[in-house]
Design an enzyme around this catalytic site. Sequence first.
Site: not given
Length: 535
Positions: A36, A296, A517
């Site tokens: 918390d 990627f 891309c």
Amino acid sequence: NALSVRFYGNKLDVLGNAVLHLTAVDISLDVDADRDGIVERNNPNKASWKWGPNGHGAILLVNCDCESTFRKELDSEDEEITRVSDLKDMSKMILRTRGPAVLPEGYKLSLHISRSHAESVRVFRTSGKPQEYLLFKLFQKDYPLVLNKEQLAGEVPYVGGDSQQELFVEGIRFPDKDFDGLITINLSLLEPSGQGFPETPIYTDKVMFRVAPWIMTPNTLKPVEVFVCSTSDNYDFLKAIKSLVQSSGYKLKICHEYMNRGDRLEDFPYDVLLGPDFGYVTRYPVNERVSSLDSFGNLEVSPPVTVNGKKYPLGRIIIGVAFPTTAHGRNMTKVIQDFLWAQKVQEPIALYSDWLVVGHVDEFMTFVPAPDRKGFRLLLASPDAGYKLFRSLQVKGHGRAKLFQGEYWQVAYNCIDWNRDILKKELGLDDEDIIDLPILFKVFPKKNKRAAAYYPDMVNMLVLGKNLGIPKPFGPQVQGTCVLEAEMRSLLEPLGLNCTFIDDFASYHKLQGEVHCGSNVHREPFEFQWWNLEQ
Ligand SMILES: *[C@@H]1O[C@H](CO)[C@@H](O)[C@H](O)[C@H]1NC(C)=O
Ligand SMILES: *[C@@H]1O[C@H](CO)[C@@H](O)[C@H](O)[C@H]1NC(C)=O
Ligand SMILES: *[C@@H]1O[C@H](CO)[C@@H](O)[C@H](O)[C@H]1NC(C)=O
């Protein structure tokens, strides 16, 4: 305090007096075990870790950003704290003690950690006396290092009375194949032994942390900023992207030619993006060949899904690998695959992408937001849909576009169908959650019969909220309209999506890339807190 004891004989005669001196010290090493934001006193669960909303256990960030914007170095590579702001990237631990002004001669408090855990964490303490830290050097003395990989035990001074000392814990590596993310830190009260012997712990308190995982952000999260490269031949492409990004209300950052190696962002994240609260992580292969699959475009993530009752509130990572039965296929390196699997919160799915020349999953799939059903649609490249579209045009008398021979599209069709089955199963999707886009692939006999999109690969799009930047397909025109664009609009506009077709033919398509891309999007993080995941 002291207790006095008197010894009596049978006749109540006093045999002797003894005084027993007792020193009581209350010690608690505390962490934020209930998550918390407050380091509570002696939480009964502080020494263990449990996932889920009813779980417990403190968390730790990997300090992979850089507080300085000019002296580039990951903060986690620095053995010292050089800026106050860096403390905010660390988790607080509090040592609470109550007892006499000083400990008895030879007694001391010591933090300790195992050799393997010390690879992933550092602990600093506050020096007690607040100092002016206008001078760089003085400031370093304010936060002395207590534990690191060279120092597995470190003394913490005992402050008499009722006291609280702040300690700062810094995560320095993400979970990985050899590290499950859990860290235990012990605090012991040590008692002096005879000369030449090590002190012995007479009391040990223990706390546990879990290092935060590395998390990917799917297309359904709100964009913040789009990155593109400028190259010698993409001026018009850049102009179109700029207009799409700006009219959608997001930021655009252009990576200039002198640092993009043609169209690659290799050094850009480190040299330009790394800074306060923008981190960086990299993995290097060991005795492994790096291939095009380590890119990627071959590392994607689905929106949140529920599969047979199991919830994935952060979605699932999607990568492309070699077909299981091909011995000489290209694969994503093991070092990257192991890293992705070790993060645990977005359990990866491996698709078959090695059938493509470039070999990226973003050549045949993407996700777009949708107002209904699961909140998104999976878009799949479909040679079958492409074939049927052109056939129907031919039947209607518009058959001037050349169609491919059976084998050409059959190979791609089979490969995508295989992946379609995996995606349906692993993401819990129905046919209604999938939209087939008319895209044809061409097989290159001289490139191990691998394939690439024949015309601009419309699935390789930039998703910015409801606005899509789609490679302009240059399909056949019927009554002045490109039939492929018209088909895309009719498939996507009913979902409230806005299609903008971007000409990437000469600058990307011919070099085997497309809009997706050639761009990258920084998105807002999930609101869902990863530790609330049920495992
Ligand atoms: C921490 O303390 C526990 C007992 O409380 C012990 O089993 C463990 O070996 C200790 N770890 C280190 C690194 O000292
Ligand atoms: C669709 O996108 C175009 C190009 O970015 C923009 O001009 C237009 O306003 C958008 N339409 C809607 C309804 O958002
Ligand atoms: C490629 O990676 C996948 C997924 O980890 C694995 O199952 C497969 O055996 C690997 N294939 C090759 C040829 O190394």
